[in-house]
Write an enzyme that holds these catalytic residues in place. Structure first.
Site, mmCIF file in Angstrom:
data_model
loop_
_atom_site.group_PDB
_atom_site.id
_atom_site.type_symbol
_atom_site.label_atom_id
_atom_site.label_comp_id
_atom_site.label_asym_id
_atom_site.label_seq_id
_atom_site.Cartn_x
_atom_site.Cartn_y
_atom_site.Cartn_z
ATOM 1 N N TYR A 99 -21.227 -1.901 20.207
ATOM 2 C CA TYR A 99 -22.120 -1.885 21.365
ATOM 3 C C TYR A 99 -21.736 -2.970 22.374
ATOM 4 C CZ TYR A 99 -24.525 1.210 18.215
ATOM 5 O OH TYR A 99 -24.789 2.255 17.371
ATOM 6 N N SER A 151 -25.637 -1.289 14.924
ATOM 7 C CA SER A 151 -26.689 -1.773 15.820
ATOM 8 C C SER A 151 -27.254 -3.129 15.398
ATOM 9 C CB SER A 151 -27.805 -0.727 15.913
ATOM 10 O OG SER A 151 -28.295 -0.397 14.618
ATOM 11 N N ARG A 170 -31.903 3.444 14.600
ATOM 12 C CA ARG A 170 -32.947 4.429 14.273
ATOM 13 C C ARG A 170 -34.122 4.323 15.236
ATOM 14 N NH1 ARG A 170 -32.609 3.781 7.642
ATOM 15 N NH2 ARG A 170 -30.424 4.455 7.475
ATOM 16 N N LYS A 193 -32.101 6.329 2.228
ATOM 17 C CA LYS A 193 -30.871 7.130 2.212
ATOM 18 C C LYS A 193 -29.974 6.786 1.025
ATOM 19 C CE LYS A 193 -30.896 8.190 7.165
ATOM 20 N NZ LYS A 193 -30.061 8.440 8.361
ATOM 21 N N LYS A 236 -18.476 1.254 7.349
ATOM 22 C CA LYS A 236 -19.682 0.983 8.129
ATOM 23 C C LYS A 236 -20.785 0.462 7.239
ATOM 24 C CE LYS A 236 -23.038 3.616 10.743
ATOM 25 N NZ LYS A 236 -23.473 4.939 11.034
ATOM 26 N N GLU A 280 -14.315 7.181 -2.637
ATOM 27 C CA GLU A 280 -14.776 8.010 -1.506
ATOM 28 C C GLU A 280 -13.632 8.259 -0.525
ATOM 29 O OE1 GLU A 280 -17.348 9.634 -0.594
ATOM 30 O OE2 GLU A 280 -19.070 8.931 -1.738
ATOM 31 N N LYS A 329 -19.715 4.601 3.916
ATOM 32 C CA LYS A 329 -20.901 4.276 4.701
ATOM 33 C C LYS A 329 -21.996 3.820 3.749
ATOM 34 C CE LYS A 329 -24.283 6.118 7.906
ATOM 35 N NZ LYS A 329 -24.607 7.179 8.862
HETATM 36 C C1 PBG Z 1 -26.329 8.986 11.538
HETATM 37 C C2 PBG Z 1 -25.837 7.643 11.909
HETATM 38 C C3 PBG Z 1 -26.451 6.391 11.734
HETATM 39 C C4 PBG Z 1 -25.642 5.451 12.352
HETATM 40 C C5 PBG Z 1 -24.536 6.137 12.858
HETATM 41 N N1 PBG Z 1 -24.660 7.496 12.550
HETATM 42 C C6 PBG Z 1 -27.781 6.005 11.160
HETATM 43 C C7 PBG Z 1 -28.039 6.214 9.728
HETATM 44 O O1 PBG Z 1 -27.176 6.643 8.947
HETATM 45 O O2 PBG Z 1 -29.191 6.010 9.361
HETATM 46 C C8 PBG Z 1 -25.930 3.980 12.486
HETATM 47 C C9 PBG Z 1 -25.257 3.292 13.610
HETATM 48 C C10 PBG Z 1 -25.805 1.965 13.963
HETATM 49 O O3 PBG Z 1 -26.715 1.406 13.310
HETATM 50 O O4 PBG Z 1 -25.336 1.431 14.976
HETATM 51 N N2 PBG Z 1 -26.132 9.393 10.253
#
Ligand code: PBG
Length: 338
Positions: free
Chosen positions: A327, A288, A219, A231, A262, A247, A209
């Protein structure tokens, strides 16, 4: 300049007796030689769950996608099942007064997500329900782990993540999906689930990720942006590929059942690489921002929504992911109806 050239020689050089276009002449032959198939059974529908009843809220940056209270989420899950979708992934939208420094609401067995899991499982028992394991939507700090003096704590975060996973498993979640990127969380959560009688609950690891700008609309939807910093001390550097293999290797050793990459489209090389190196199923998350980009362009008349959405999902499939969080799931389920 001399524009004369030997046409006969040029034709000979073209090797044009070999004609790949023969296999593209009709939809029938294209169908026979097609190497990848996108099926509704590959798609997972994310759902943003609101407290209360009869609530359905639009999200400015995600046109056509809504936050839903549990009753509406159940109705949508039924509709999704009817269209052939077999998986939903749940994310909570908590009011500020439920958030605190330790994200304590996340381990509440009567909390929003466990309630939603039970309701969906009651109504559509055959639907695979996937829950997110991370603190950010529960934490007043908006980070995925516990925070002390500006640092995101690793080992101290594992316990609450495991308690969250147990509450989700106890409510009937089929797969828990740690998206927090703390070191060691897969083994820790696997052990905690096994010790509490949840041996059949699978772990879908967000193995690779990345610290991505493409999470912005999510968010906004969950009001879960970090309150300070970013992050980057836990999510991966977008520049790295070998690290994704490392990982993934750790998550395999610790008992992950499925490995996720992701975001999706900007990381096709990572998906392909994990697919080649590991025998576990690979999942991809079309996040998203990827959705919003296509929707924004489509609404401006700059791109065709259906063509580009299906093409991007097919690309994720071709790269090696057989499970795709998107989505577009409901729209695509309609588009893909035979
Ligand atoms: C939570 C999480 C996130 C997403 C999925 N689980 C946000 C992040 O890590 O800040 C993002 C999913 C998306 O943008 O559609 N940790």
């Amino acid at each position: 300049m001399n524009s004369h050239f030997d046409r006969q020689h040029a034709f000979e050089m073209s090797g044009v007796h070999i004609r790949p276009r023969r296999l593209r002449r009709s939809e029938a032959i294209r169908g026979f030689v097609r190497e990848t198939h996108l099926d509704v059974s590959n798609l997972v529908l994310p759902q943003f769950i609101l407290p209360g009843k009869h609530e359905r809220q639009p999200i400015t940056s995600m046109p056509d996608f809504y936050r839903l209270s549990v009753d509406h989420a159940v109705t949508q899950a039924k509709e999704a099942y009817g269209l052939g979708l077999r998986g939903v992934a749940l994310f909570p939208v908590l009011p500020q007064n439920k958030k605190d420094a330790t994200g304590s609401e996340s381990k509440n067995p009567q909390g929003l997500i466990p309630t939603a899991v039970k309701a969906i499982k009651d109504a559509v028992p055959e639907m695979l329900v996937i829950t997110d394991v991370a603190l950010d939507p529960y934490s007043s700090e908006g980070h995925d782990g516990l925070v002390r003096e500006g640092e995101i704590l690793n080992d101290e975060s594992l316990e609450i993540l495991a308690e969250m996973a147990i509450a989700q498993a106890a409510s009937g979640a089929d797969l828990v999906a740690p998206s927090d990127m703390m070191d060691g969380r897969i083994g820790y959560i696997r052990s905690a689930l096994d010790q509490t009688g949840h041996r059949q609950t699978g772990v879908l690891s967000y193995a690779a990720k990345y610290a991505s700008g493409f999470y912005g609309p999510f968010r906004e939807a969950l009001d879960s942006a970090p309150k300070f910093g970013d992050k980057k001390t836990y999510q991966m550097d977008p520049a790295n590929l070998s690290e994704a293999l490392r990982e993934a290797e750790l998550d395999v050793q610790q008992g992950a059942d499925i490995l996720m990459v992701k975001p999706g489209l900007p990381y096709l090389d990572v998906i392909a690489s994990l697919y080649q190196h590991f025998s576990l199923p690979i999942a991809a998350y079309q996040v998203s921002g990827e959705y919003s980009m296509i929707m924004a362009a489509a609404r401006n008349g700059w791109l065709d929504e259906k063509t580009t959405a299906v093409e991007s999902l097919l690309a994720l499939r071709r790269a090696g992911s057989q499970m795709i969080f998107t989505y577009f799931a409901l729209k695509a389920a309609n588009w893909l109806q035979k």
